[in-house]
Every structure is written in C-alpha cells, then in structure tokens.
Design an enzyme around this catalytic site. Structure first.
Site, mmCIF file in Angstrom:
data_model
loop_
_atom_site.group_PDB
_atom_site.id
_atom_site.type_symbol
_atom_site.label_atom_id
_atom_site.label_comp_id
_atom_site.label_asym_id
_atom_site.label_seq_id
_atom_site.Cartn_x
_atom_site.Cartn_y
_atom_site.Cartn_z
ATOM 1 C CB SER A 1 44.143 40.184 42.595
ATOM 2 O OG SER A 1 44.441 40.297 41.221
ATOM 3 C CE1 TYR B 1 39.827 37.427 41.254
ATOM 4 C CE2 TYR B 1 41.344 38.570 39.776
ATOM 5 C CZ TYR B 1 41.121 37.727 40.859
ATOM 6 O OH TYR B 1 42.187 37.204 41.543
#
Length: 264
Positions: free
Chosen positions: A149, A162
């Site tokens: 990501s 995250y």
C-alpha cells in the site's frame, strides 16, 4: 501443456477476487484462498462455468500449520508459478496515543506474517517452476507478488498501525528480492493508493458505513479493484527477465496519502 498455476490469497472479495478473474482470463489455473469458504467456492464455480480453471481452498494465512498443509496439497500440480500475497487489511484509524494494540497485532499478523508464511511455504515450488517449460508468460520462472500500500511508503495521521504493517510488507518484499537475486524467482510489489472496494473501509471502521463513505467523499474516481488487478496481471505477464520491483498506483485525484482532491 499444463496451464501455469497462480495462488491468490484474500481472494474472497475486492482486489483478490478481481485478480483471480484477471489471471484466470489470461490462462492461469487459479487457486483461491481466503477464510470465507462460501465466497471463494462461488468464485471458483463462476470461473469454471466460464471455461476457466479455478479451485477454492479455505485458508487462514496466519495459521502456519494450515499454510503448510495447503502447500503440501499443491504437490499434485505440475508447477506453482505465481503467488499473489493479497490477504491483509486495516483496522481502526486511531492516533498512536489511543490505538488498540490488538488491532495492530491483527494487522501485523495478517499483512506481514501471513505473507511470510505463504512465501516460505511456496518458495521451493516457485523456484522449481523454472523447470516447467510452460510456466508463466516468460517461459518458466516463479513470481512472488506482494500487495502492499502507499501506506507502507508514507505515513498519515490515524494510520500508524496500518502503515507499520504495510511498511513491514514493503521491507519483506525489498529484502526478499535481494536474497533471491540470482535465482529464477522475481519479487514484485504493488502499492495501491486510494482503492474503493466493497469491504476495505467498512471493515476498517467495523461496519460504520458513515465513516467508510467519508473516506471517498468527493473523490470522483478512486481506484477500483479491477484497476489494481489489471496492474498485477500486467506485471506478472511481463517476460520472466523483467522484474517490476515496485509499482505505486493512485487515482489521479490523490497526489499523496494526505493530499486528495475532493469535489464539493
């Protein structure tokens, strides 16, 4: 000649399911894994009905014993040519001061350790796939894809847990590529930015649809699961000597993790 085989984790929805459809249409036999057996079985049936090759295998990537059993079950295939490490996800958007350590632990175990488990378990087969003359578009070479990501490359407020997990996935990919240099296995990292899928934001905010919708509010065209799947399919089908080390993709409206154009 037997079709090349691609294993896809997190294939029950979103990017994983879209990638399965993309690779199956390209001519791969796809092995679909996820915890939700009903979802991957329905997808396997859909692909089979379309004349493509697909099989479902329920799997929790954080369970090493289950991963080992899964890897052993693949010995019946002529080769394992592609592993798409897609299983992952985010939980919460709390600041570091009040974040739940259990959320961080879950994200690390899924995004990082899950990727580690599958990669370690399938690496011998991916390496051996070079001996299979029909393996992959490049004529025989293993490919490890890690879906990370943009969060793994730049931080943002409320995203530390995250971002830390996805940074772990990025470092895993980067290090593995160094360690496999000289072998017939390439390592590809795909790092998407804002992708609107049916579950990612909803899961992150534990079913709070209002918070989930706010993530994409005013963004005319966030990326879709198909956009990312097309990118993965393109990278995987390059000739085997071509390694797409890192490919970052974002919607045009997103210049960075913290700068997004939103229409009123």
């Amino acid at each position: 000649m037997a079709a090349p085989t691609a294993v896809i984790t997190g294939a029950s929805s979103g990017i994983g399911a879209a990638t399965a459809r993309r690779l199956a249409a390209t001519g791969y036999r796809v092995v679909l894994t996820a915890r939700r057996a009903d979802r991957i079985e329905a997808l396997a049936a859909e692909l089979t009905a379309a004349g493509q090759q697909a099989v479902a295998y329920p799997l929790d990537v954080t369970d090493r014993a289950a991963v080992n059993a899964f890897a052993a079950s693949l010995n019946a295939y002529p080769s394992i040519d592609v592993l798409v490490n897609n299983a992952g996800g985010a939980l919460g958007a709390d600041p570091v001061a009040t974040a739940d350590p259990d959320d961080w632990r879950t994200m690390y175990e899924t995004n990082v350790l899950g990727t580690l488990h599958l990669t370690q378990a399938l690496l011998p087969a991916l390496t051996a796939s070079a001996d299979h003359p029909g393996a992959g578009a490049g004529g025989g070479a293993g490919t490890v894809v890690i879906v990370s990501s943009t969060a793994g490359h730049a931080t943002y407020e409320g995203g530390a847990g995250y971002a830390a997990a996805k940074h772990g996935a990025h470092v895993l990919a980067e290090t593995l590529r160094l360690e496999l240099c000289g072998t017939p296995v390439r390592v590809i990292e795909i790092a998407p930015g804002m992708v609107k899928t049916e579950e990612f934001a909803t899961t992150r905010f534990r079913g709070d649809q209002q918070k989930a919708d706010a993530v994409y509010a005013g963004v005319a065209e966030p990326l879709t699961a198909d956009d990312v799947a097309d990118t993965i399919g393109w990278a995987v089908t390059r000739p085997s000597h071509v390694n797409v080390d890192l490919l970052v993709l974002r919607p045009r409206a997103q210049a960075s993790n913290s700068k997004v154009h939103r229409e009123s």
